[in-house]
Design a protein around this motif. Structure first.
Motif, mmCIF file in Angstrom:
data_model
loop_
_atom_site.group_PDB
_atom_site.id
_atom_site.type_symbol
_atom_site.label_atom_id
_atom_site.label_comp_id
_atom_site.label_asym_id
_atom_site.label_seq_id
_atom_site.Cartn_x
_atom_site.Cartn_y
_atom_site.Cartn_z
ATOM 1 N N ARG A 78 56.051 25.902 70.189
ATOM 2 C CA ARG A 78 57.219 25.077 70.489
ATOM 3 C C ARG A 78 56.819 23.604 70.540
ATOM 4 N N LEU A 79 57.422 22.826 69.670
ATOM 5 C CA LEU A 79 57.146 21.389 69.653
ATOM 6 C C LEU A 79 57.740 20.726 70.885
ATOM 7 N N GLN A 80 58.859 21.240 71.313
ATOM 8 C CA GLN A 80 59.453 20.815 72.578
ATOM 9 C C GLN A 80 60.461 21.886 73.000
ATOM 10 N N THR A 81 60.744 21.922 74.292
ATOM 11 C CA THR A 81 61.561 23.010 74.829
ATOM 12 C C THR A 81 62.716 22.464 75.661
ATOM 13 N N ALA A 82 63.901 23.012 75.413
ATOM 14 C CA ALA A 82 65.071 22.694 76.239
ATOM 15 C C ALA A 82 65.142 23.726 77.346
ATOM 16 N N GLN A 83 65.273 23.290 78.562
ATOM 17 C CA GLN A 83 65.240 24.208 79.702
ATOM 18 C C GLN A 83 66.366 25.232 79.676
ATOM 19 N N ASP A 84 67.542 24.844 79.186
ATOM 20 C CA ASP A 84 68.657 25.796 79.195
ATOM 21 C C ASP A 84 68.531 26.857 78.106
ATOM 22 N N GLY A 85 67.665 26.611 77.095
ATOM 23 C CA GLY A 85 67.437 27.589 76.040
ATOM 24 C C GLY A 85 68.659 27.895 75.192
ATOM 25 N N LYS A 86 69.640 27.019 75.217
ATOM 26 C CA LYS A 86 70.894 27.287 74.522
ATOM 27 C C LYS A 86 70.767 27.179 73.006
ATOM 28 N N VAL A 87 70.006 26.195 72.540
ATOM 29 C CA VAL A 87 69.893 25.959 71.097
ATOM 30 C C VAL A 87 68.416 25.877 70.705
ATOM 31 N N THR A 88 68.055 26.648 69.678
ATOM 32 C CA THR A 88 66.676 26.651 69.183
ATOM 33 C C THR A 88 66.673 26.491 67.665
ATOM 34 N N LEU A 89 65.933 25.509 67.193
ATOM 35 C CA LEU A 89 65.778 25.283 65.756
ATOM 36 C C LEU A 89 64.360 25.687 65.363
ATOM 37 N N VAL A 90 64.266 26.623 64.441
ATOM 38 C CA VAL A 90 62.971 27.129 63.983
ATOM 39 C C VAL A 90 62.742 26.718 62.535
ATOM 40 N N GLU A 91 61.542 26.228 62.249
ATOM 41 C CA GLU A 91 61.184 25.870 60.878
ATOM 42 C C GLU A 91 59.977 26.684 60.434
ATOM 43 N N PHE A 92 60.126 27.421 59.334
ATOM 44 C CA PHE A 92 58.989 28.050 58.663
ATOM 45 C C PHE A 92 58.463 27.013 57.680
ATOM 46 N N LEU A 93 57.194 26.632 57.839
ATOM 47 C CA LEU A 93 56.679 25.477 57.105
ATOM 48 C C LEU A 93 55.327 25.730 56.441
ATOM 49 N N ASP A 94 55.026 24.864 55.508
ATOM 50 C CA ASP A 94 53.753 24.859 54.778
ATOM 51 C C ASP A 94 53.274 23.416 54.795
ATOM 52 N N PHE A 95 52.106 23.177 55.397
ATOM 53 C CA PHE A 95 51.625 21.811 55.556
ATOM 54 C C PHE A 95 51.320 21.116 54.222
ATOM 55 N N GLU A 96 51.153 21.899 53.164
ATOM 56 C CA GLU A 96 50.878 21.295 51.853
ATOM 57 C C GLU A 96 52.152 21.108 51.034
ATOM 58 N N CYS A 97 53.253 21.652 51.529
ATOM 59 C CA CYS A 97 54.521 21.585 50.815
ATOM 60 C C CYS A 97 55.089 20.160 50.850
ATOM 61 N N GLU A 98 55.392 19.622 49.694
ATOM 62 C CA GLU A 98 55.918 18.261 49.609
ATOM 63 C C GLU A 98 57.272 18.146 50.303
ATOM 64 N N ALA A 99 58.111 19.179 50.155
ATOM 65 C CA ALA A 99 59.430 19.163 50.790
ATOM 66 C C ALA A 99 59.291 19.208 52.311
ATOM 67 N N CYS A 100 58.299 19.945 52.807
ATOM 68 C CA CYS A 100 58.053 19.979 54.254
ATOM 69 C C CYS A 100 57.582 18.616 54.739
ATOM 70 N N GLY A 101 56.764 17.955 53.910
ATOM 71 C CA GLY A 101 56.307 16.611 54.250
ATOM 72 C C GLY A 101 57.475 15.642 54.335
ATOM 73 N N ALA A 102 58.453 15.816 53.439
ATOM 74 C CA ALA A 102 59.632 14.956 53.456
ATOM 75 C C ALA A 102 60.520 15.277 54.659
ATOM 76 N N ALA A 103 60.511 16.545 55.089
ATOM 77 C CA ALA A 103 61.335 16.945 56.233
ATOM 78 C C ALA A 103 60.707 16.538 57.560
ATOM 79 N N PHE A 104 59.391 16.324 57.569
ATOM 80 C CA PHE A 104 58.684 16.014 58.803
ATOM 81 C C PHE A 104 59.281 14.828 59.575
ATOM 82 N N PRO A 105 59.502 13.645 58.967
ATOM 83 C CA PRO A 105 60.075 12.531 59.732
ATOM 84 C C PRO A 105 61.502 12.819 60.208
#
Length: 239
Positions: A73-100
């Motif tokens: 978990r990059l960061q956690t909301a205490q209420d746990g209401k909303v969770t965004l999960v990313e399946f990623l590849d550190f060498e993937c150019e699109a993931c690099g673009a999504a990082f910022p």
């Protein structure tokens, strides 16, 4: 027959009877021991079957998971209401673009949304698995986020190359001040690779075919822009 002979015969008969009784008692003891052993073996077999059945049932019903207890978990909301999960590849150019974009969303929704990163190195990317191992090895020393960011910040210097980046990744670990003996051991550990492969297996069963792939509260997203992700998050928060 004399009196003495009769007494001797009686003694022999008595001794023989005692021997027979002793033999019958030993036979009964052997039978009891055999029965008890059989019962014990049966009990062990039944217990093993119950454990296997219960475990198999749990695994069958558990299935793939979008988020596991050991997911990062990059960061956690205490209420746990909303969770965004990313399946990623550190060498993937699109993931690099999504990082910022993800970094900006983390700031915007601090305390409101839990952000989870899961590994999904693409096999055609030469250093993707190495990068995941480097990050997971750093995670063992509480530096997942720092190494995660370092990979994307330096992606252009090592990605899309057919030469191992092990030495460079080790330098990253040194720069983060990690215990290098522990990091080296974790980097080369089968357990580290198994941890990564668990994410990959979940992703494949959940229909992840490429990276980045996002799930919001367990539902797969197909965003075409940053605004689409924000709109989905806002809608989930508003419920």
């Amino acid at each position: 027959m004399s009196y003495q002979q009769e007494r001797a015969q009686a003694r022999r008969a008595k001794i023989e009877a005692l021997r027979e009784e002793d033999e019958r008692q030993r036979a009964r003891k052997r039978n009891v021991a055999f029965v008890l052993s059989a019962i014990a073996v049966f009990a062990v077999v039944v217990a093993a079957v119950l454990v296997i059945t219960r475990t198999g049932g749990e695994q069958a019903t558990q299935g793939p998971q979008v988020v596991r207890p050991n997911s990062h978990r990059l960061q956690t909301a205490q209420d746990g209401k909303v969770t965004l999960v990313e399946f990623l590849d550190f060498e993937c150019e699109a993931c690099g673009a999504a990082f910022p974009v993800i970094e900006q969303l983390r700031k915007q929704y601090t305390g409101k949304v839990t952000f989870v990163a899961r590994y999904f190195p693409i096999t055609s990317h030469f250093n993707a698995e190495r990068a995941a191992r480097a990050v997971e090895a750093a995670a063992g020393q509480g530096k997942f986020d720092a190494m995660y960011q370092r990979m994307y910040q330096t992606q252009k210097t090592w990605a899309e190359k057919q030469t191992p980046a092990d030495k460079l990744f080790r330098e990253f670990a040194q720069q983060l001040g990690l215990d290098m003996t522990a990091w080296d051991k974790a980097y080369n550990s089968p357990q580290t690779l198994a941890r990564i492969n668990q994410d990959v297996a979940d992703g494949q069963k959940l229909g992840v075919e490429g990276t980045p792939t996002f799930f919001l509260n367990g539902q797969k997203l197909q965003p075409k822009s940053t605004d689409d992700i924000k709109a989905a998050i806002d809608a989930a928060l508003a419920k």
